[in-house]
Design an enzyme around this catalytic site. Structure first.
Site, mmCIF file in Angstrom:
data_model
loop_
_atom_site.group_PDB
_atom_site.id
_atom_site.type_symbol
_atom_site.label_atom_id
_atom_site.label_comp_id
_atom_site.label_asym_id
_atom_site.label_seq_id
_atom_site.Cartn_x
_atom_site.Cartn_y
_atom_site.Cartn_z
ATOM 1 N N ASP A 112 0.876 -1.159 0.000
ATOM 2 C CA ASP A 112 0.000 0.000 0.000
ATOM 3 C C ASP A 112 0.923 1.221 0.000
ATOM 4 O O ASP A 112 1.522 1.539 1.033
ATOM 5 C CB ASP A 112 -0.888 -0.004 1.244
ATOM 6 N N THR A 220 -8.755 2.904 7.379
ATOM 7 C CA THR A 220 -9.512 2.071 6.443
ATOM 8 C C THR A 220 -8.626 1.520 5.319
ATOM 9 O O THR A 220 -8.800 0.394 4.875
ATOM 10 C CB THR A 220 -10.680 2.864 5.824
ATOM 11 N N ASP A 222 -5.446 0.759 5.550
ATOM 12 C CA ASP A 222 -4.644 -0.315 6.133
ATOM 13 C C ASP A 222 -5.477 -1.586 6.272
ATOM 14 O O ASP A 222 -4.998 -2.693 5.989
ATOM 15 C CB ASP A 222 -4.118 0.118 7.508
#
Length: 298
Positions: A112, A220, A222
């Site tokens: 991410d 959110t 993560d």
């Protein structure tokens, strides 16, 4: 050792749910062993406006990796990375990936690329070229938001066709699976998420509308990355099924969080503390999500 063993490198908070605090419990509930390295340890997330804590530096990351390596503990099925605050620390992660892949050539690296949102970077700008030129060629799955995808490709997404072109540009840099966890291309009532899998000539594309909720939540992204890792694994790479289960779980967690916040706030606007994710209370939803969204193939 467990077949599903995740090394998760991201932030940690003492109170609340972001970073590793947001990712670890759901992964464990879904049957994954999780070893966490905390890139930072803060009292609470930075959205509160005040926090205290420590930042792990690259030398301390080296020491932890060396300890794991010396004891034959670098045998991971997955590497998950989230918030990293310094270029030198991110560069060490680049160097760590081949070490883990030497132990397990089938390692799945889920990144991410946390850099910013809503047109604003909240990490040093020097992280961008490292993500773009060094991390993306190593990653199998990436979960950027729209702004991060634009940064990584140097493009602007004005419509859905632009978004698909941006996903293709990201595939070209290495990752086989790309999911835009949120875009500004939806409607007043829905966010739009787009996901793509590409391997040679094989290409799968899906989109899904995500109902908007009247609150701003933290952690959110993560949670999204952790759930997507889990469900891509548990479904054997079924992109549509993994996205539907991931987003449906998020919806259940956020609805419960909002309902609880409204009770705690007594009709006043909820505070940051009121809106901390209700993860523990959502254990059954994490284990067996009720699919409430449908992904549409392009």
């Amino acid at each position: 050792m467990s077949m599903n063993r995740v090394l998760s490198i991201q932030s940690h908070v003492v109170s609340g749910y972001v970073g590793n605090k947001s990712a670890t419990f759901p992964l464990q509930v879904l049957g994954f062993e999780v070893d966490a390295i905390n890139s930072v340890q803060f009292s609470n997330h930075t959205g509160y406006g005040f926090w205290k804590g420590q930042v792990l530096n690259e030398h301390e990351l080296d020491e932890l990796a060396e300890g794991l390596d010396r004891n034959d503990l670098l045998n991971y099925s997955h590497l998950l990375t989230g918030y990293v605050g310094s270029p030198s620390f991110l560069t060490r992660i680049v160097q760590l990936v081949p070490r883990i892949r030497k132990v397990n050539p089938n390692l799945i690296f889920v990144c991410d690329p946390v850099m910013g949102d809503n047109g604003e970077m909240y990490v040093p700008k020097e992280l961008l070229p490292i993500y773009r030129d060094q991390i993306l060629p190593l990653a199998d799955i990436i979960t950027p938001n729209q702004f991060e995808a634009e940064l990584l490709t140097g493009t602007k997404i004005n419509n859905v066709e632009d978004a698909w072109n941006t996903l293709d540009l990201l595939h070209a840099k290495g990752p086989r699976t790309v999911i835009l966890s949120s875009t500004e291309l939806g409607s007043d009532d829905n966010l739009l998420a787009l996901a793509s899998y590409k391997n040679g000539e094989k290409c799968t594309r899906i989109s899904v509308n995500i109902p908007k909720l009247p609150a701003i939540f933290t952690g959110t992204g993560d949670l999204f990355a952790a759930l997507f890792l889990a469900w891509m694994t548990k479904t054997g790479g079924d992109l549509k099924g993994a996205v539907e289960k991931t987003i449906s779980t998020l919806q259940a967690v956020l609805k419960r969080t909002l309902a609880n916040a409204q009770v705690l706030s007594g009709g006043k606007p909820p505070s940051k503390a009121h809106l901390e994710l209700q993860l523990i209370q959502s254990k059954s939803d994490i284990e067996q999500p009720n699919v409430v969204v449908s992904a549409v193939a392009k």
